[in-house]
Design an enzyme around this catalytic site. Structure first.
Site, PDB file in Angstrom:
ATOM      1  N   GLU A 226       3.619  11.269   1.813  1.00 13.75           N
ATOM      2  CA  GLU A 226       4.034   9.880   1.584  1.00 13.75           C
ATOM      3  C   GLU A 226       5.372   9.877   0.858  1.00 13.75           C
ATOM      4  O   GLU A 226       5.535  10.542  -0.161  1.00 13.75           O
ATOM      5  CB  GLU A 226       2.959   9.178   0.746  1.00 13.75           C
ATOM      6  CG  GLU A 226       3.290   7.779   0.292  1.00 13.75           C
ATOM      7  CD  GLU A 226       2.166   7.177  -0.550  1.00 13.75           C
ATOM      8  OE1 GLU A 226       2.347   6.058  -1.040  1.00 13.75           O
ATOM      9  OE2 GLU A 226       1.109   7.839  -0.718  1.00 13.75           O
ATOM     10  N   GLU A 231       8.551   1.127  -4.668  1.00 11.59           N
ATOM     11  CA  GLU A 231       7.374   0.493  -5.247  1.00 11.59           C
ATOM     12  C   GLU A 231       7.895  -0.324  -6.413  1.00 11.59           C
ATOM     13  O   GLU A 231       8.454   0.228  -7.363  1.00 11.59           O
ATOM     14  CB  GLU A 231       6.352   1.531  -5.695  1.00 11.59           C
ATOM     15  CG  GLU A 231       5.722   2.259  -4.529  1.00 11.59           C
ATOM     16  CD  GLU A 231       4.484   3.015  -4.938  1.00 11.59           C
ATOM     17  OE1 GLU A 231       3.384   2.509  -4.690  1.00 11.59           O
ATOM     18  OE2 GLU A 231       4.631   4.105  -5.510  1.00 11.59           O
TER      19      GLU A 231
END
Length: 452
Positions: A226, A231
């Site tokens: 990932e 974020e």
């Protein structure tokens, strides 16, 4: 991320595996993006987005009986993983009405709460049956984002995972839904909240969540590398590579999955922590946020570059660089102010020094480090999502974490949010109208996707 219960009046076709229903036509919202070859030389691509299968209405192939309601399975239709896959069908989605997902040109808006639905996870499509694959090596990825309506505890995320382009259909013939219906998700937490993995249900061993009325944890998880490009909320942001031992998707069992959903966080084949660069955590508290150098009250352009050692598209990943463009001005990423940790980009040296300075176990290196991450970057699927955090209330992003640690200790403070501010119960009731808007996605060689 979790499927939300829906009720439709439907009849569905019967078949012999993870099925597709026929009640709501699946129409992917269009989304344009740009492929660049040089600065100012970009061509428009006609893509679309699809919502993850976990959010969809799952019902009997014979009628409209729910296979899954709230956070529990129908035991008659789903006594075991194989029977459930045979008996149950995923149906099409009402993107705006049910999920609060809208597109316009190059713009994708994700609303937080829409009716009974909370959050969403969308994948960029190449065509109606296939996810768009990206080779990030020796390239840069750029997008605009508006995080002004994302308070503490929310995460408007843009990231890549090593999913199969067809959603796993060719590898797992029992998966009849495929990318068209958002199947095949995996990430570095080896998530066990997925209702289907590798064409089979995840009902065996399922335990409903005590805090999330729509979610639970099953006996299997789905693992893959990932690359968290973004974020963020209006308070904090982080860019984080998460390598795994395998460069493509694998299934794990029980607590051996590791990650957020298991008793032993580091038991699995992936790095659930990653090597993160959060400007606040790295000691610069005036760089990102409302009214700060990168001002989250206004839209910004985010540029992420994946530098290879030999400058080729197949070379070893050596550095991940971040910069911003806002109000026509290029803003270099903040420099680390942590003693013993230098630089403003992610390199192997940075990651080693950061783990040491923060006293964190170096799980990143254990699972391949930056070079391991690089090996997975040639076939990545783009994901955009909005979510809240039933595990740790997003404090790892925007507050002090762990909660019992000394906030003055390096690495503990990640943002200005108070403990409790990001609790899902609070954010869902107090900020249901929160949202994130992504737009102007561009992808191309280093230096081709932005000006300034």
């Amino acid at each position: 991320m979790h499927q939300r219960a829906l009720l439709f009046s439907a009849l569905a076709v019967a078949a012999n595996a993870q099925q597709v229903g026929t009640q709501t036509p699946e129409t992917h919202p269009p989304l344009t993006w740009q492929k660049c070859t040089a600065a100012g030389s970009c061509s428009q691509q006609s893509g679309s987005v699809v919502i993850d299968a976990n959010w969809r209405w799952l019902h009997s192939t014979k009628d409209t009986t729910n296979c899954y309601t709230g956070n529990t399975w129908n035991t008659e239709l789903c006594p075991d993983n194989e029977s459930c896959a045979q008996n149950c069908a995923l149906d099409g989605a009402d993107y705006a009405g049910t999920y609060g997902v809208t597109t316009s040109g190059s713009e994708l808006k994700l609303s937080f709460v829409t009716g009974a639905n909370v959050g969403s996870r969308l994948y960029l499509m190449q065509d109606d049956e296939t996810y768009q694959h990206f080779n990030l090596l020796n390239h840069e990825f750029t997008f605009d984002v508006d995080v002004s309506n994302l308070p503490c505890g929310l995460n408007g995320a843009l990231y890549f995972v090593a999913m199969d382009a067809d959603g796993g259909m060719s590898k797992y013939p029992s998966n009849k839904a495929g990318a068209k219906y958002g199947t095949g998700y995996c990430d570095s937490q080896c998530p066990r909240d997925l209702k289907f993995i590798n064409g089979m249900a995840n009902v065996e061993g399922w335990e409903p969540s005590s805090s999330d009325k729509n979610a639970g944890v099953g006996g299997h998880g789905s693992c893959c590398p990932e690359m968290d490009i973004w974020e963020a909320n209006s308070i904090s942001t982080a860019v984080t590579p998460h390598p795994c031992d395998d460069v493509s998707q694998t299934m794990c069992s029980g607590d051996a999955c590791g990650g957020t959903y298991s008793e032993s966080r580091y038991a699995g084949t992936c790095d659930p922590d990653g090597c993160d660069f959060n400007p606040f955590r790295m000691g610069n508290e005036s760089f990102y946020g409302p009214g700060k150098i990168v001002d989250t009250k206004s839209k910004m352009t985010v540029v992420t570059q994946f530098i290879t050692a030999d400058g080729t598209d197949s070379g070893a990943l050596s550095e991940i660089k971040r910069l911003y463009v806002q109000n026509g001005k290029v803003i270099a990423n903040s420099v680390s102010n942590v003693a013993g940790v230098s630089g403003n980009s992610i390199t192997s040296d940075f990651c080693t020094a950061q783990k040491k300075a923060f006293g964190d176990e170096d799980i990143f290196a254990k699972h391949g480090g930056l070079s391991g991450m690089g090996k997975a970057l040639s076939e990545m699927v783009l994901i955009m999502s909005i979510w809240d955090d039933h595990h740790s209330s997003m404090m790892w992003l925007d507050s002090t974490y762990p909660t019992d640690a000394d906030p003055s200790k390096p690495g503990v403070a990640r943002g200005t949010c108070e403990h409790g501010a990001g609790d899902p119960e609070n954010v869902e009731s107090q900020h249901p109208d929160a949202s994130v808007t992504f737009s102007n996605i561009k992808f191309g060689p280093i230096g081709s996707t932005y000006e300034g």
